[in-house]
Design a protein around this motif. Sequence first.
Motif, PDB file in Angstrom:
ATOM      1  N   LYS A  64      -4.384 102.208  36.597  1.00  0.00           N
ATOM      2  CA  LYS A  64      -3.626 103.579  36.989  1.00  0.00           C
ATOM      3  C   LYS A  64      -2.361 103.466  38.239  1.00  0.00           C
ATOM      4  O   LYS A  64      -1.338 104.534  37.650  1.00  0.00           O
ATOM      5  CB  LYS A  64      -5.003 104.193  38.244  1.00  0.00           C
ATOM      6  N   VAL A  65      -2.310 102.653  38.867  1.00  0.00           N
ATOM      7  CA  VAL A  65      -0.696 101.969  39.312  1.00  0.00           C
ATOM      8  C   VAL A  65      -0.157 101.750  37.959  1.00  0.00           C
ATOM      9  O   VAL A  65       1.104 102.422  37.831  1.00  0.00           O
ATOM     10  CB  VAL A  65      -1.238 100.730  39.987  1.00  0.00           C
ATOM     11  N   LYS A  66      -0.214 100.673  36.832  1.00  0.00           N
ATOM     12  CA  LYS A  66       0.592 100.559  35.942  1.00  0.00           C
ATOM     13  C   LYS A  66       1.355 101.674  35.564  1.00  0.00           C
ATOM     14  O   LYS A  66       2.001 101.919  34.969  1.00  0.00           O
ATOM     15  CB  LYS A  66       0.414  98.974  34.671  1.00  0.00           C
ATOM     16  N   ARG A  67       0.139 102.541  34.952  1.00  0.00           N
ATOM     17  CA  ARG A  67       0.487 104.422  34.204  1.00  0.00           C
ATOM     18  C   ARG A  67       1.510 105.265  35.387  1.00  0.00           C
ATOM     19  O   ARG A  67       2.542 105.628  34.958  1.00  0.00           O
ATOM     20  CB  ARG A  67      -0.789 104.932  33.972  1.00  0.00           C
ATOM     21  N   GLU A  68       1.240 105.021  36.186  1.00  0.00           N
ATOM     22  CA  GLU A  68       2.187 105.300  37.450  1.00  0.00           C
ATOM     23  C   GLU A  68       2.910 105.220  37.682  1.00  0.00           C
ATOM     24  O   GLU A  68       4.491 105.543  37.542  1.00  0.00           O
ATOM     25  CB  GLU A  68       1.099 105.862  38.503  1.00  0.00           C
ATOM     26  N   GLN A  69       3.690 103.864  37.108  1.00  0.00           N
ATOM     27  CA  GLN A  69       5.196 102.947  37.524  1.00  0.00           C
ATOM     28  C   GLN A  69       5.306 103.302  36.333  1.00  0.00           C
ATOM     29  O   GLN A  69       6.441 103.999  36.274  1.00  0.00           O
ATOM     30  CB  GLN A  69       4.487 101.364  37.384  1.00  0.00           C
ATOM     31  N   ALA A  92       4.434 101.447  46.393  1.00  0.00           N
ATOM     32  CA  ALA A  92       4.528 100.134  46.587  1.00  0.00           C
ATOM     33  C   ALA A  92       2.918 100.217  48.025  1.00  0.00           C
ATOM     34  O   ALA A  92       2.327  99.053  47.691  1.00  0.00           O
ATOM     35  CB  ALA A  92       5.596  99.758  47.216  1.00  0.00           C
ATOM     36  N   GLU A  93       2.786 101.344  48.505  1.00  0.00           N
ATOM     37  CA  GLU A  93       1.292 101.754  48.819  1.00  0.00           C
ATOM     38  C   GLU A  93       0.157 101.328  48.667  1.00  0.00           C
ATOM     39  O   GLU A  93      -0.716 100.335  48.401  1.00  0.00           O
ATOM     40  CB  GLU A  93       1.506 102.665  49.766  1.00  0.00           C
ATOM     41  N   LYS A  94       0.454 101.436  46.958  1.00  0.00           N
ATOM     42  CA  LYS A  94      -0.944 100.831  45.698  1.00  0.00           C
ATOM     43  C   LYS A  94      -1.217  99.711  45.397  1.00  0.00           C
ATOM     44  O   LYS A  94      -2.259  99.590  45.451  1.00  0.00           O
ATOM     45  CB  LYS A  94      -0.350 102.726  45.019  1.00  0.00           C
ATOM     46  N   MET A  95       0.192  99.581  45.770  1.00  0.00           N
ATOM     47  CA  MET A  95      -0.280  98.187  45.100  1.00  0.00           C
ATOM     48  C   MET A  95      -0.240  96.930  46.277  1.00  0.00           C
ATOM     49  O   MET A  95      -0.509  95.910  46.350  1.00  0.00           O
ATOM     50  CB  MET A  95       1.659  97.065  44.607  1.00  0.00           C
ATOM     51  N   GLN A  96       0.197  97.736  47.259  1.00  0.00           N
ATOM     52  CA  GLN A  96      -0.302  96.967  48.574  1.00  0.00           C
ATOM     53  C   GLN A  96      -2.320  96.973  48.608  1.00  0.00           C
ATOM     54  O   GLN A  96      -2.222  96.038  49.012  1.00  0.00           O
ATOM     55  CB  GLN A  96       0.798  96.952  49.362  1.00  0.00           C
ATOM     56  N   SER A  97      -2.270  98.095  48.551  1.00  0.00           N
ATOM     57  CA  SER A  97      -3.775  98.295  48.731  1.00  0.00           C
ATOM     58  C   SER A  97      -4.447  97.322  47.666  1.00  0.00           C
ATOM     59  O   SER A  97      -5.816  96.911  47.588  1.00  0.00           O
ATOM     60  CB  SER A  97      -3.701  99.912  48.213  1.00  0.00           C
ATOM     61  N   LEU A  98      -3.883  97.434  46.561  1.00  0.00           N
ATOM     62  CA  LEU A  98      -4.643  96.318  45.241  1.00  0.00           C
ATOM     63  C   LEU A  98      -5.262  95.431  46.182  1.00  0.00           C
ATOM     64  O   LEU A  98      -5.906  95.036  45.309  1.00  0.00           O
ATOM     65  CB  LEU A  98      -3.753  96.836  43.507  1.00  0.00           C
TER      66      LEU A  98
END
Length: 171
Positions: A64-69, A92-98
């Motif tokens: 999901k995060v990669k798709r958004e990126q 950045a927040e999503k990556m930190q949460s991951l």
Amino acid sequence: MASRTLLTFSIVAAGTAARAAESKIGYVDLQRVLAETDEGKKAKSALENVFKQKQTEIDKELTKVKREQEEYEKQKTLLQPPARQEKERQLAEKMQSLRELYLKHQEDLSKREAEAMKDIFRRTEKILQKIAAEEGISMILEKTQSSILWAQPALDLTNELVRRYNAGGGK
């Protein structure tokens, strides 16, 4: 006087050598115990299943995060600086949460593994105490790649430990 000291040293050394000769030492490969006991196999399988579930969850979130990126990269030149900064902050927040989710899962897996191993090692210790008492063994060491480089195979108690463990010993 020097000969008396030498004689005393010889007697002490002979006594120490005699006691060392009386001592019997064995060793076990605990990694083999975990891999070869029925309970160890079950624990490993259960931990692998939990790991796969958690890895699947992390993989989904990462996708999901990669798709958004990727979407952001396509649109970034069209966005105004404040909107671009906001989107970068969100990513950045999503990556930190991951990362936090990954660490949480790692910690959970470590706790589950420690709990499973605690029970196995408790039984292992009881069985080893019985083997030591029956065979007059003074000390049992753990064989690891760094602790015991070589020892006579006759000193290896691993097969007997696994046999007794699977037969229900140490309960």
